[in-house]
Design a protein around this motif. Structure first.
Motif, PDB file in Angstrom:
ATOM      1  N   VAL A   1      39.008 -16.576 -40.818  1.00 39.89           N
ATOM      2  CA  VAL A   1      38.901 -15.545 -41.847  1.00 39.89           C
ATOM      3  C   VAL A   1      40.187 -14.717 -41.843  1.00 39.89           C
ATOM      4  O   VAL A   1      41.058 -14.908 -40.983  1.00 39.89           O
ATOM      5  CB  VAL A   1      37.664 -14.640 -41.618  1.00 39.89           C
ATOM      6  CG1 VAL A   1      36.383 -15.447 -41.766  1.00 39.89           C
ATOM      7  CG2 VAL A   1      37.724 -13.951 -40.259  1.00 39.89           C
ATOM      8  N   SER A   2      40.306 -13.803 -42.800  1.00 41.88           N
ATOM      9  CA  SER A   2      41.523 -13.000 -42.938  1.00 41.88           C
ATOM     10  C   SER A   2      41.236 -11.560 -42.534  1.00 41.88           C
ATOM     11  O   SER A   2      40.695 -10.775 -43.315  1.00 41.88           O
ATOM     12  CB  SER A   2      42.028 -13.050 -44.386  1.00 41.88           C
ATOM     13  OG  SER A   2      43.196 -12.279 -44.536  1.00 41.88           O
ATOM     14  N   HIS A   3      41.594 -11.220 -41.298  1.00 36.48           N
ATOM     15  CA  HIS A   3      41.283  -9.896 -40.757  1.00 36.48           C
ATOM     16  C   HIS A   3      42.370  -9.517 -39.766  1.00 36.48           C
ATOM     17  O   HIS A   3      43.027 -10.398 -39.197  1.00 36.48           O
ATOM     18  CB  HIS A   3      39.910  -9.945 -40.078  1.00 36.48           C
ATOM     19  CG  HIS A   3      39.294  -8.605 -39.819  1.00 36.48           C
ATOM     20  ND1 HIS A   3      39.165  -7.640 -40.793  1.00 36.48           N
ATOM     21  CD2 HIS A   3      38.762  -8.066 -38.691  1.00 36.48           C
ATOM     22  CE1 HIS A   3      38.568  -6.575 -40.272  1.00 36.48           C
ATOM     23  NE2 HIS A   3      38.328  -6.813 -38.998  1.00 36.48           N
ATOM     24  N   ASP A   4      42.547  -8.220 -39.548  1.00 37.80           N
ATOM     25  CA  ASP A   4      43.636  -7.763 -38.680  1.00 37.80           C
ATOM     26  C   ASP A   4      43.245  -7.804 -37.204  1.00 37.80           C
ATOM     27  O   ASP A   4      43.156  -6.782 -36.528  1.00 37.80           O
ATOM     28  CB  ASP A   4      44.119  -6.366 -39.090  1.00 37.80           C
ATOM     29  CG  ASP A   4      42.997  -5.334 -39.108  1.00 37.80           C
ATOM     30  OD1 ASP A   4      41.817  -5.719 -38.958  1.00 37.80           O
ATOM     31  OD2 ASP A   4      43.309  -4.137 -39.280  1.00 37.80           O
ATOM     32  N   ALA A   5      43.015  -9.012 -36.735  1.00 35.37           N
ATOM     33  CA  ALA A   5      42.700  -9.267 -35.329  1.00 35.37           C
ATOM     34  C   ALA A   5      43.569 -10.435 -34.874  1.00 35.37           C
ATOM     35  O   ALA A   5      44.284 -11.046 -35.672  1.00 35.37           O
ATOM     36  CB  ALA A   5      41.220  -9.591 -35.165  1.00 35.37           C
ATOM     37  N   ALA A   6      43.508 -10.765 -33.591  1.00 33.84           N
ATOM     38  CA  ALA A   6      44.412 -11.769 -33.027  1.00 33.84           C
ATOM     39  C   ALA A   6      44.247 -13.136 -33.691  1.00 33.84           C
ATOM     40  O   ALA A   6      45.227 -13.762 -34.091  1.00 33.84           O
ATOM     41  CB  ALA A   6      44.182 -11.879 -31.524  1.00 33.84           C
ATOM     42  N   ASP A   7      43.022 -13.606 -33.801  1.00 30.87           N
ATOM     43  CA  ASP A   7      42.758 -14.920 -34.396  1.00 30.87           C
ATOM     44  C   ASP A   7      41.295 -14.975 -34.828  1.00 30.87           C
ATOM     45  O   ASP A   7      40.488 -15.739 -34.276  1.00 30.87           O
ATOM     46  CB  ASP A   7      43.057 -16.025 -33.373  1.00 30.87           C
ATOM     47  CG  ASP A   7      43.409 -17.359 -34.031  1.00 30.87           C
ATOM     48  OD1 ASP A   7      43.653 -17.370 -35.249  1.00 30.87           O
ATOM     49  OD2 ASP A   7      43.453 -18.375 -33.315  1.00 30.87           O
ATOM     50  N   PRO A   8      40.911 -14.175 -35.822  1.00 27.92           N
ATOM     51  CA  PRO A   8      39.494 -14.020 -36.163  1.00 27.92           C
ATOM     52  C   PRO A   8      38.897 -15.280 -36.777  1.00 27.92           C
ATOM     53  O   PRO A   8      39.527 -15.960 -37.582  1.00 27.92           O
ATOM     54  CB  PRO A   8      39.514 -12.873 -37.174  1.00 27.92           C
ATOM     55  CG  PRO A   8      40.868 -12.958 -37.809  1.00 27.92           C
ATOM     56  CD  PRO A   8      41.791 -13.383 -36.702  1.00 27.92           C
TER      57      PRO A   8
ATOM     58  N   LEU B   1      19.427 -16.447 -23.211  1.00 32.56           N
ATOM     59  CA  LEU B   1      20.487 -16.938 -24.083  1.00 32.56           C
ATOM     60  C   LEU B   1      21.174 -18.181 -23.522  1.00 32.56           C
ATOM     61  O   LEU B   1      21.465 -18.249 -22.324  1.00 32.56           O
ATOM     62  CB  LEU B   1      21.543 -15.850 -24.305  1.00 32.56           C
ATOM     63  CG  LEU B   1      21.236 -14.770 -25.335  1.00 32.56           C
ATOM     64  CD1 LEU B   1      22.324 -13.696 -25.295  1.00 32.56           C
ATOM     65  CD2 LEU B   1      21.125 -15.356 -26.734  1.00 32.56           C
ATOM     66  N   SER B   2      21.478 -19.117 -24.416  1.00 32.15           N
ATOM     67  CA  SER B   2      22.236 -20.314 -24.037  1.00 32.15           C
ATOM     68  C   SER B   2      23.735 -20.091 -24.124  1.00 32.15           C
ATOM     69  O   SER B   2      24.518 -20.806 -23.492  1.00 32.15           O
ATOM     70  CB  SER B   2      21.864 -21.482 -24.954  1.00 32.15           C
ATOM     71  OG  SER B   2      20.472 -21.712 -24.974  1.00 32.15           O
ATOM     72  N   GLY B   3      24.162 -19.107 -24.939  1.00 32.29           N
ATOM     73  CA  GLY B   3      25.585 -18.858 -25.096  1.00 32.29           C
ATOM     74  C   GLY B   3      25.843 -17.715 -26.052  1.00 32.29           C
ATOM     75  O   GLY B   3      24.975 -17.335 -26.844  1.00 32.29           O
ATOM     76  N   ILE B   4      27.048 -17.158 -25.960  1.00 26.45           N
ATOM     77  CA  ILE B   4      27.500 -16.098 -26.862  1.00 26.45           C
ATOM     78  C   ILE B   4      28.799 -16.543 -27.515  1.00 26.45           C
ATOM     79  O   ILE B   4      29.724 -16.986 -26.825  1.00 26.45           O
ATOM     80  CB  ILE B   4      27.722 -14.777 -26.108  1.00 26.45           C
ATOM     81  CG1 ILE B   4      26.401 -14.264 -25.523  1.00 26.45           C
ATOM     82  CG2 ILE B   4      28.347 -13.723 -27.026  1.00 26.45           C
ATOM     83  CD1 ILE B   4      26.556 -13.052 -24.615  1.00 26.45           C
ATOM     84  N   PHE B   5      28.877 -16.423 -28.843  1.00 29.10           N
ATOM     85  CA  PHE B   5      30.083 -16.766 -29.590  1.00 29.10           C
ATOM     86  C   PHE B   5      30.735 -15.486 -30.101  1.00 29.10           C
ATOM     87  O   PHE B   5      30.065 -14.652 -30.707  1.00 29.10           O
ATOM     88  CB  PHE B   5      29.737 -17.691 -30.759  1.00 29.10           C
ATOM     89  CG  PHE B   5      29.055 -18.954 -30.339  1.00 29.10           C
ATOM     90  CD1 PHE B   5      29.789 -20.017 -29.854  1.00 29.10           C
ATOM     91  CD2 PHE B   5      27.674 -19.070 -30.410  1.00 29.10           C
ATOM     92  CE1 PHE B   5      29.160 -21.192 -29.444  1.00 29.10           C
ATOM     93  CE2 PHE B   5      27.042 -20.230 -30.006  1.00 29.10           C
ATOM     94  CZ  PHE B   5      27.783 -21.293 -29.517  1.00 29.10           C
ATOM     95  N   ILE B   6      32.025 -15.359 -29.863  1.00 27.78           N
ATOM     96  CA  ILE B   6      32.749 -14.156 -30.261  1.00 27.78           C
ATOM     97  C   ILE B   6      33.624 -14.470 -31.474  1.00 27.78           C
ATOM     98  O   ILE B   6      34.324 -15.485 -31.508  1.00 27.78           O
ATOM     99  CB  ILE B   6      33.601 -13.620 -29.095  1.00 27.78           C
ATOM    100  CG1 ILE B   6      32.698 -13.253 -27.913  1.00 27.78           C
ATOM    101  CG2 ILE B   6      34.437 -12.424 -29.536  1.00 27.78           C
ATOM    102  CD1 ILE B   6      31.662 -12.187 -28.209  1.00 27.78           C
ATOM    103  N   THR B   7      33.594 -13.567 -32.458  1.00 28.09           N
ATOM    104  CA  THR B   7      34.369 -13.759 -33.676  1.00 28.09           C
ATOM    105  C   THR B   7      35.780 -13.194 -33.543  1.00 28.09           C
ATOM    106  O   THR B   7      36.744 -13.802 -33.986  1.00 28.09           O
ATOM    107  CB  THR B   7      33.677 -13.088 -34.875  1.00 28.09           C
ATOM    108  OG1 THR B   7      33.577 -11.667 -34.646  1.00 28.09           O
ATOM    109  CG2 THR B   7      32.281 -13.663 -35.082  1.00 28.09           C
ATOM    110  N   HIS B   8      35.904 -12.006 -32.950  1.00 27.10           N
ATOM    111  CA  HIS B   8      37.208 -11.372 -32.752  1.00 27.10           C
ATOM    112  C   HIS B   8      37.028 -10.183 -31.809  1.00 27.10           C
ATOM    113  O   HIS B   8      35.898  -9.829 -31.438  1.00 27.10           O
ATOM    114  CB  HIS B   8      37.843 -10.952 -34.075  1.00 27.10           C
ATOM    115  CG  HIS B   8      37.076  -9.938 -34.862  1.00 27.10           C
ATOM    116  ND1 HIS B   8      35.850 -10.194 -35.427  1.00 27.10           N
ATOM    117  CD2 HIS B   8      37.364  -8.647 -35.198  1.00 27.10           C
ATOM    118  CE1 HIS B   8      35.416  -9.125 -36.074  1.00 27.10           C
ATOM    119  NE2 HIS B   8      36.321  -8.160 -35.944  1.00 27.10           N
TER     120      HIS B   8
END
Length: 262
Positions: A119-126, A49-56
């Motif tokens: 996006v609109s989700h109940d996480a810190a900054d999704p 893998l070159s990298g991992i991107f996290i959504t929330h």
């Protein structure tokens, strides 16, 4: 550019994207052992893998992140608030592997541009991601209570979508979940239903060959056949016939989709 939805559902989520130079993972929502198995299922090795991107920071998106990060030394990208929210959940990630990917920005990796959007989700900054290469466009959009006009502007005209189709409203309302959980899922910071997903799709799909992967299906409040039927019927009511230029695909919580060209 190729991709596979390695796993998608309430229990864990991960999407793999590659081109000739790089390979990326979006979210690591399953155990390190299971991630190794999923990669073998598409004929790839997670250590490359070159990298991992996290959504929330919700567990179904970061469950295996700490293990994979430490075992393979992969660069991890997330926005500042998401890093803050998940630090205590994933254990120590070495400083040299921690990278910030701000909301509503673009990072370039050779010929591939990766765009983040809120996006609109109940996480810190999704936020989710759009992959661009050579005029082709892959959109990942799940974990949102609704699809706003701003989101539609970002995702419109993609060649492939990994699109949330989380629940059937009647199944959710009649199901075993406590009312507080039902209310959260149905809210603007919850998850989109089959019908709402299809209405949003009808407004962002261009008249060209387009593949849509129905994703993040609830184990308790949805079924693959039901999601596909509901989306097909709602698209038809909006003037789009599934199977003409729009093709719907299932995803699974435990099995990867075929690695396909965008």
């Amino acid at each position: 550019m190729k991709f596979s939805v390695l796993a998608s559902g309430s229990s864990g989520n991960a999407v793999y994207v590659e081109n000739e130079q790089h390979s990326f993972l979006v979210d690591v929502g399953l155990s390190g052992k299971k991630m190794d198995e999923l990669f073998r299922g598409i004929g790839r090795d997670i250590k490359n893998l070159s990298g991992i991107f996290i959504t929330h920071e919700h567990s179904d998106h970061i469950k295996g992140l700490g293990v994979v990060a430490r075992k393979y030394g992969v660069p991890i990208y997330a926005n500042e608030k998401t890093w803050g929210a998940m630090d205590s959940l994933v254990g120590k990630v070495p400083l040299e592997q921690r990278f910030q990917f701000d909301m509503e920005t673009v990072k370039s990796f050779g010929s591939m541009d990766i765009q983040s959007f809120a996006v609109s989700h109940d996480a810190a900054d999704p936020m989710f991601y759009i992959f661009h290469e050579n005029g082709r466009k892959l959109v990942l959009i799940t974990d949102t209570g609704y699809v706003s006009d701003r989101m539609k502007g970002h995702i419109k005209g993609a060649d492939a979508f990994v699109f949330e189709s989380n629940h059937d409203v009647s199944m959710l309302q009649m199901g075993r979940y406590p009312w507080s959980v039902k209310r959260r899922i149905l809210s603007d910071v919850g998850h989109v239903s089959n019908e709402d997903a299809a209405v949003a799709m009808s407004e962002v799909i261009d008249i060209k060959p387009t593949n849509v992967y129905l994703s993040h299906l609830s184990k308790d409040n949805n079924m693959k056949d039901l999601a596909r039927m509901s989306v097909t019927q709602t698209l038809q009511s909006c003037g789009i016939i599934a199977g003409e230029f729009v093709h719907l695909h299932d995803t699974d919580a435990n099995q990867p989709t075929e690695l396909v060209l965008v």
